[in-house]
Design a protein around this motif. Structure first.
Motif, PDB file in Angstrom:
ATOM      1  N   THR A 124       0.793  -1.165  -0.100  1.00 54.09           N
ATOM      2  CA  THR A 124       0.043   0.079   0.060  1.00 54.09           C
ATOM      3  C   THR A 124       0.883   1.194  -0.028  1.00 54.09           C
ATOM      4  OG1 THR A 124      -1.828  -1.297   1.245  1.00 54.09           O
ATOM      5  CG2 THR A 124      -1.820   1.115   1.332  1.00 54.09           C
ATOM      6  N   ALA A 125       1.903   1.229   0.966  1.00 54.57           N
ATOM      7  CA  ALA A 125       2.731   2.437   0.910  1.00 54.57           C
ATOM      8  C   ALA A 125       3.399   2.660  -0.419  1.00 54.57           C
ATOM      9  CB  ALA A 125       3.743   2.159   1.847  1.00 54.57           C
ATOM     10  N   HIS A 126       3.689   1.596  -1.199  1.00 57.58           N
ATOM     11  CA  HIS A 126       4.316   1.603  -2.425  1.00 57.58           C
ATOM     12  C   HIS A 126       3.542   2.324  -3.594  1.00 57.58           C
ATOM     13  CE1 HIS A 126       6.831   0.630  -5.800  1.00 57.58           C
ATOM     14  NE2 HIS A 126       6.060  -0.168  -6.265  1.00 57.58           N
ATOM     15  N   SER A 127       2.162   1.813  -3.436  1.00 57.63           N
ATOM     16  CA  SER A 127       1.200   2.580  -4.661  1.00 57.63           C
ATOM     17  C   SER A 127       0.772   3.839  -3.911  1.00 57.63           C
ATOM     18  CB  SER A 127      -0.016   1.726  -4.668  1.00 57.63           C
ATOM     19  OG  SER A 127      -0.568   1.383  -3.438  1.00 57.63           O
ATOM     20  N   LEU A 128       0.483   4.111  -2.585  1.00 58.82           N
ATOM     21  CA  LEU A 128      -0.188   5.462  -2.296  1.00 58.82           C
ATOM     22  C   LEU A 128       0.532   6.353  -1.204  1.00 58.82           C
ATOM     23  CD1 LEU A 128      -3.627   3.697  -1.115  1.00 58.82           C
ATOM     24  CD2 LEU A 128      -3.067   5.021  -3.081  1.00 58.82           C
ATOM     25  N   GLY A 129       2.182   5.998  -0.992  1.00 57.56           N
ATOM     26  CA  GLY A 129       2.848   6.708  -0.330  1.00 57.56           C
ATOM     27  C   GLY A 129       2.895   6.497   1.301  1.00 57.56           C
ATOM     28  N   SER A 130       1.977   5.771   1.740  1.00 57.39           N
ATOM     29  CA  SER A 130       1.777   5.610   3.382  1.00 57.39           C
ATOM     30  C   SER A 130       0.811   4.472   3.609  1.00 57.39           C
ATOM     31  CB  SER A 130       1.607   6.707   3.909  1.00 57.39           C
ATOM     32  OG  SER A 130       0.164   7.265   3.781  1.00 57.39           O
ATOM     33  N   ALA A 131       1.196   3.849   4.730  1.00 57.87           N
ATOM     34  CA  ALA A 131       0.000   2.786   5.199  1.00 57.87           C
ATOM     35  C   ALA A 131       0.350   2.684   6.546  1.00 57.87           C
ATOM     36  CB  ALA A 131       0.388   1.389   4.426  1.00 57.87           C
ATOM     37  N   VAL A 132      -0.827   2.996   7.152  1.00 63.25           N
ATOM     38  CA  VAL A 132      -0.839   2.985   8.816  1.00 63.25           C
ATOM     39  C   VAL A 132      -1.786   2.051   9.202  1.00 63.25           C
ATOM     40  CG1 VAL A 132      -0.961   4.517  10.861  1.00 63.25           C
ATOM     41  CG2 VAL A 132       0.392   5.236   8.920  1.00 63.25           C
ATOM     42  N   LEU A 133      -1.493   0.994  10.260  1.00 65.68           N
ATOM     43  CA  LEU A 133      -2.260   0.059  10.509  1.00 65.68           C
ATOM     44  C   LEU A 133      -3.297   0.729  11.795  1.00 65.68           C
ATOM     45  CD1 LEU A 133      -0.560  -1.949   9.262  1.00 65.68           C
ATOM     46  CD2 LEU A 133      -1.079  -3.744  11.068  1.00 65.68           C
ATOM     47  N   GLN A 161      -1.729   1.595  15.365  1.00 65.81           N
ATOM     48  CA  GLN A 161      -1.037   0.389  15.584  1.00 65.81           C
ATOM     49  C   GLN A 161       0.538   0.903  14.834  1.00 65.81           C
ATOM     50  OE1 GLN A 161      -2.906  -2.895  14.584  1.00 65.81           O
ATOM     51  NE2 GLN A 161      -3.866  -3.154  16.748  1.00 65.81           N
ATOM     52  N   THR A 162       1.264  -0.034  14.963  1.00 65.59           N
ATOM     53  CA  THR A 162       2.209  -0.074  13.840  1.00 65.59           C
ATOM     54  C   THR A 162       2.548  -1.307  13.311  1.00 65.59           C
ATOM     55  OG1 THR A 162       4.447  -0.873  15.183  1.00 65.59           O
ATOM     56  CG2 THR A 162       3.667   1.580  15.262  1.00 65.59           C
ATOM     57  N   PRO A 163       3.047  -1.754  12.176  1.00 66.00           N
ATOM     58  CA  PRO A 163       4.059  -0.928  11.488  1.00 66.00           C
ATOM     59  C   PRO A 163       3.027   0.339  10.770  1.00 66.00           C
ATOM     60  CG  PRO A 163       3.512  -2.960  10.159  1.00 66.00           C
ATOM     61  CD  PRO A 163       2.985  -2.990  11.546  1.00 66.00           C
ATOM     62  N   GLN A 164       3.965   1.494  10.435  1.00 64.42           N
ATOM     63  CA  GLN A 164       3.490   2.621   9.754  1.00 64.42           C
ATOM     64  C   GLN A 164       4.600   2.792   8.677  1.00 64.42           C
ATOM     65  OE1 GLN A 164       2.837   6.109  12.618  1.00 64.42           O
ATOM     66  NE2 GLN A 164       1.422   4.803  13.569  1.00 64.42           N
ATOM     67  N   THR A 165       4.049   2.468   7.355  1.00 67.66           N
ATOM     68  CA  THR A 165       5.177   2.350   6.311  1.00 67.66           C
ATOM     69  C   THR A 165       5.042   3.327   5.248  1.00 67.66           C
ATOM     70  OG1 THR A 165       4.782  -0.233   6.673  1.00 67.66           O
ATOM     71  CG2 THR A 165       5.913   0.741   4.592  1.00 67.66           C
ATOM     72  N   PHE A 166       6.043   3.827   4.652  1.00 65.58           N
ATOM     73  CA  PHE A 166       6.050   5.227   4.081  1.00 65.58           C
ATOM     74  C   PHE A 166       7.003   4.991   3.082  1.00 65.58           C
ATOM     75  CE2 PHE A 166       5.491   6.076   8.524  1.00 65.58           C
ATOM     76  CZ  PHE A 166       4.468   6.818   8.478  1.00 65.58           C
ATOM     77  N   ASP A 167       6.663   5.959   1.954  1.00 62.37           N
ATOM     78  CA  ASP A 167       7.674   6.384   0.670  1.00 62.37           C
ATOM     79  C   ASP A 167       8.924   6.849   1.557  1.00 62.37           C
ATOM     80  OD1 ASP A 167       8.549   6.845  -2.254  1.00 62.37           O
ATOM     81  OD2 ASP A 167       8.911   8.740  -0.973  1.00 62.37           O
TER      82      ASP A 167
END
Lengths: 228, 228
Positions: A124-133, A161-167
């Motif tokens: 999700t972070a790859h396509s949208l720049g961020s993904a936070v649980l 929560q985490t992970p919080q994943t980003f570009d």
């Protein structure tokens, strides 16, 4: 996701809240320390570089774990923690030499995150720049103001929560901001720079182990997950 | 507190979420059903009248528990549940003949509420009109809006528990309001009538048992509390 993946695993704290000398991430559940469980889950993804951020006084504790559990692994870099979570994550980011890629930030004391959720966060972070649980609150919520408290519509509030994943490039930019007490996680830093925070569904078993009760619960979750 | 005390214990649900035929309040932890644990805690206060609200299809389950655990006790009145929590509490209130006194509303599936907290809620409701148990969120929070999510300052947000204890006359007035989907608890009904909701400190072990994981955790909390 073909990009290089990084995971900054943040372990802080003196363990005071646990009534224990040793910080929580070094306590054992099942047969292994919490931190080992956490790192193993991230290492099950390919092309994963771990940046482990710990208070310098616990580097020797890590050295022993590294030798016992990860002696063959060259993909874990140890970095000195800062005086706040913000500073610790920043130190972790400074240890990444690249500017392209994806980076997850994760609490060392959340050992039960599903591997499928870690993968989803990177996709999700790859396509949208961020993904936070995030998960819905099971409890009613109230907001406290100067004139007392008021009900909050819990359908519109989520627990993060985490992970919080980003570009990676965007998170590097975001962390140039001046530190604020409103920054309780990386999503709040990220959005302060005008970037959009994208939420994905977390899970209730992805607990953060911060109290003795949490540790008890962790033993239960682990024994159940071993039976599955 | 010399006023008559009432406790409306609300047990709903078909147990679907637990993957079990029997609703959660009838499941056993330790040696007794959850509902028995809950009622016993309230009965340890003096001058306490229990109004137990259950779906009519489970009245026979209750009859057995009544005989086994409370056969000598005349202070438990059984009332038919409604189609929503609001309707169930309203049915409970209608079963109270008096208009003066104090009334606590409590989830049947919160068996670990400390007796001292129940007492504190009655003392506070006596002096201030209401007392609602609340704890700080350990997680970061975000509010979801039409344009995405935004950070909420978690210092100003609390998670709401039960008991929620009120001046009886005021709660009777409040429950004359038309039902709304915004009413997720009694505090939200109470404040909709312009009454002030007063918060008191809850505790993290006062969990609501709604999922299989909660039930596992409940076993841990109970075994720990027996050791103390």
């Amino acid at each position: 996701v073909n990009l290089q993946k990084y995971a900054i695993i943040v372990g802080g704290g003196s363990g005071a809240r646990m009534g224990s000398e040793l910080p929580k991430q070094f306590l054992t559940i099942g047969t292994k320390p919490i931190l080992v469980h956490t790192i193993e889950r991230f290492l099950s993804l390919e092309a994963m570089q771990i940046i482990l951020v710990l208070p310098i006084m616990y580097f020797s504790n890590w050295d022993k774990l590294q030798q016992e559990y990860f002696s063959e692994n060259k993909n874990i870099k140890l970095v000195k923690g800062g005086s706040t979570r913000f500073q610790s994550v920043k130190n972790g980011l400074l240890a990444i030499k690249a500017t392209k890629g994806l980076v997850a930030v994760h609490d060392a004391v959340r050992p039960f995150v599903e591997i499928s959720k870690i993968k989803e966060s990177f996709v999700t972070a790859h396509s949208l720049g961020s993904a936070v649980l995030a998960v819905k609150s099971k409890d009613s919520l109230r907001k406290i103001g100067p004139l007392g408290s008021k009900v909050l519509d819990r359908e519109n509030v989520v627990l993060i929560q985490t992970p919080q994943t980003f570009d990676l490039e965007k998170l590097l930019t975001a962390y140039k901001v001046e530190e604020s007490t409103l920054f309780t996680d990386d999503a709040s830093v990220f959005e302060a720079s005008g970037f959009l925070v994208n939420l994905i569904e977390g899970s209730y078993s992805n607990i953060k182990i911060t109290t003795p009760e949490d540790l008890d619960f962790a033993h239960v979750i682990l024994s159940k997950s071993l039976k599955v």
